[in-house]
Design a protein around this motif. Structure first.
Motif, short mmCIF file in Angstrom:
data_model
loop_
_atom_site.label_atom_id
_atom_site.label_comp_id
_atom_site.label_asym_id
_atom_site.label_seq_id
_atom_site.Cartn_x
_atom_site.Cartn_y
_atom_site.Cartn_z
N ASN A 5 1.00 -0.98 -0.36
CA ASN A 5 0.19 0.36 -0.06
C ASN A 5 0.93 1.32 0.39
OD1 ASN A 5 -2.51 -1.16 -0.58
ND2 ASN A 5 -3.00 -1.45 1.79
N LYS A 6 2.25 1.35 0.32
CA LYS A 6 2.95 2.20 0.40
C LYS A 6 3.46 2.71 -0.94
CE LYS A 6 7.73 0.28 -0.31
NZ LYS A 6 9.04 -0.05 1.27
N TYR A 7 3.07 2.26 -2.20
CA TYR A 7 3.34 3.03 -3.56
C TYR A 7 1.71 2.89 -3.87
CZ TYR A 7 8.11 0.39 -2.99
OH TYR A 7 8.81 -0.32 -2.93
N LYS A 8 1.12 2.91 -2.87
CA LYS A 8 -0.52 3.70 -2.96
C LYS A 8 0.02 5.61 -3.22
CE LYS A 8 -5.88 3.71 -3.04
NZ LYS A 8 -6.41 3.09 -2.25
N TYR A 9 0.39 5.44 -1.99
CA TYR A 9 0.61 6.87 -2.00
C TYR A 9 1.78 7.16 -2.23
CZ TYR A 9 -2.46 4.78 2.28
OH TYR A 9 -3.33 4.22 2.86
N TYR A 10 2.71 6.85 -2.26
CA TYR A 10 3.22 7.48 -3.29
C TYR A 10 3.40 8.08 -4.72
CZ TYR A 10 7.59 4.89 0.02
OH TYR A 10 8.13 4.19 0.78
N PHE A 11 2.45 6.88 -5.26
CA PHE A 11 1.70 7.42 -7.07
C PHE A 11 0.81 8.90 -6.51
CE2 PHE A 11 -2.28 7.19 -8.46
CZ PHE A 11 -1.56 8.31 -10.17
N TYR A 12 -0.08 9.43 -5.13
CA TYR A 12 -0.69 9.96 -5.46
C TYR A 12 -0.23 11.62 -4.78
CZ TYR A 12 -5.14 7.60 -5.51
OH TYR A 12 -5.65 6.82 -6.01
N LEU A 13 0.58 11.36 -4.24
CA LEU A 13 1.75 12.77 -2.94
C LEU A 13 2.80 13.04 -4.59
CD1 LEU A 13 3.35 11.29 0.16
CD2 LEU A 13 2.15 13.28 -0.71
N ILE A 98 4.05 4.10 -13.78
CA ILE A 98 3.25 5.28 -14.06
C ILE A 98 4.11 6.50 -13.35
CG2 ILE A 98 1.51 6.73 -12.53
CD1 ILE A 98 0.97 3.53 -14.26
N LEU A 99 5.52 6.68 -12.59
CA LEU A 99 5.93 7.65 -12.41
C LEU A 99 6.96 8.14 -13.71
CD1 LEU A 99 7.41 9.47 -10.59
CD2 LEU A 99 8.72 8.12 -9.71
N ILE A 100 6.89 7.50 -14.72
CA ILE A 100 7.68 7.54 -15.52
C ILE A 100 7.21 8.16 -16.62
CG2 ILE A 100 9.73 5.86 -17.44
CD1 ILE A 100 10.96 4.58 -15.85
#
Length: 399
Positions: A5-13, A98-100
């Motif tokens: 789940n931490k990567y979900k927060y990373y995405f939104y941040l 997604i980040l890229i």
């Protein structure tokens, strides 16, 4: 997919941070270009409608001008995030993908400019999301797309080829009919002689992706072909790529029509990379580490130049060669005129006049503004970036 789940927060941040940067860039660093001014004051396209609605609601300013396209950027990122759900084995891979995607130079640039590319990306991702979620094609969306932009003819053509492969008669006929109607409404330029624009097209694609990422795109799209891993996204991307290259043999390809269909292939590219990387022992991953390092390095440079490009004027002998020259200077020029209490001018440059109109400098008979130095008493207006004079205009009082 192994979730975290931490990567979900990373995405939104990450999305929130990039949105803030885009809003800051839109409000402080860009001036309206002539093509954008045409969309505000002259044209009657979907771009004009979207832009003028935003300006009507939020006022005639740079944020209102570019806000709709930043919103399309946000929605496109969210759609890509949903589309890649259960696509990767690890949530970390999904986040990196997604980040890229979010920091692709072409994607970032499209979100800051009044152009159709970001709308095309959003609409195509919406269509793919519907297809993935319900396992059927949305013919209503395809029909609506017909009235949004001429470049959806590329999508219709890709769906035609995809229907041939899947023996989908209904999709075949509908895509062919929509393609024909699009060609009838908008047409397609076929004139000109071969002039070597193929190299230019490759160069623009390399700018949209970043050079090494584009090379890897070519590899993965070829690999998917020979490995028979051709999904719907592959058909869309390969159709756009080959059609743009074919057009380039005769004339300069309008890359905004083609690139949106190419960049959506990014998750497939990275899935291929992660698979090839992980099936090898650590001692055999050297070339993949080098490739990843080069991609990240070039992508970082391109992203920095997308947001911080004015210092390039310090090393360019000709300011007009700057890649965003047409989006600079006019806001500062309007501010200088306002400081002098001038809200209306006549100018011999009609493109400049239309751009100044956005910043509340209307047409008037008391002052004449020109970029030429005539032998008349005039006020010299100089625009400087980082202390270097880059733009000069001359203001002549008539009355």
């Amino acid at each position: 997919m192994i979730t975290n789940n931490k990567y979900k927060y990373y995405f939104y941040l990450s999305l929130l941070f990039l949105t803030f940067i885009l809003l800051f860039k839109a409000s402080n660093s860009l001036s309206i270009s002539y093509k954008e001014a045409l969309n505000v004051f002259v044209n009657t396209s979907i771009l004009s409608l979207i832009t003028n609605i935003s300006i009507y609601i939020f006022g005639q300013n740079d944020i209102a001008l570019r806000l709709p396209f930043i919103l399309f950027y946000i929605f496109s990122a969210l759609l890509m995030y949903k589309i890649t759900e259960n696509y990767f084995r690890y949530e970390k891979d999904r986040y990196i993908s997604i980040l890229i995607f979010m920091i692709l130079p072409g994607f970032l640039s499209a979100s800051l400019l009044v152009n159709s590319a970001i709308i095309i990306i959003f609409c195509t991702l919406l269509y793919l999301y519907y297809y993935q979620k319900y396992n059927k094609h949305s013919y209503l969306l395809l029909f609506i797309f017909l009235f949004i932009d001429n470049s959806f003819a590329i999508l219709y053509l890709a769906l035609f080829f995809y229907s041939l492969k899947n023996k989908d008669t209904k999709l075949l006929y509908i895509s062919l009919i929509l393609f024909s109607i699009s060609m009838y409404i908008y047409g397609f330029p076929t004139g000109g002689k071969p002039r070597g624009f193929l190299v230019d097209t490759f160069a623009i694609y390399a700018t949209v992706f970043s050079p090494f990422l584009f090379l890897y795109f070519l590899y993965t799209i070829y690999r998917a072909w020979i490995k028979k891993e051709k999904n719907l996204t592959w058909y869309i991307s390969i159709t756009a790529l080959l059609l743009s290259l074919a057009v380039s043999f005769r004339q300069r390809a309008y890359i905004e029509d083609f690139a949106p269909y190419v960049v959506i292939f990014l998750p497939f590219m990275l899935k291929t990379f992660f698979h090839a990387y992980r099936v090898r022992l650590k001692e055999f991953r050297t070339k993949y580490n080098i490739l990843a390092g080069l991609v990240i390095f070039m992508l970082s440079i391109n992203v920095i130049l997308t947001f911080i490009n004015k210092p390039l004027y310090l090393i360019l002998p000709n300011p007009s060669k700057h890649f965003v020259y047409e989006y600079h200077f006019v806001k500062e020029l309007a501010q200088e005129l306002s400081k002098r209490g001038i809200t209306a001018v006549t100018t011999d440059d009609q493109e400049l006049a239309l751009r100044l109109k956005f910043y509340k400098i209307d047409k008037g008979d008391d002052y004449f503004l020109t970029l030429k130095n005539y032998n008349y008493p005039s006020q010299r207006i100089s625009i400087k970036y980082y202390g270097k004079e880059l733009f000069v205009a001359y203001l002549i009082k008539i009355k």
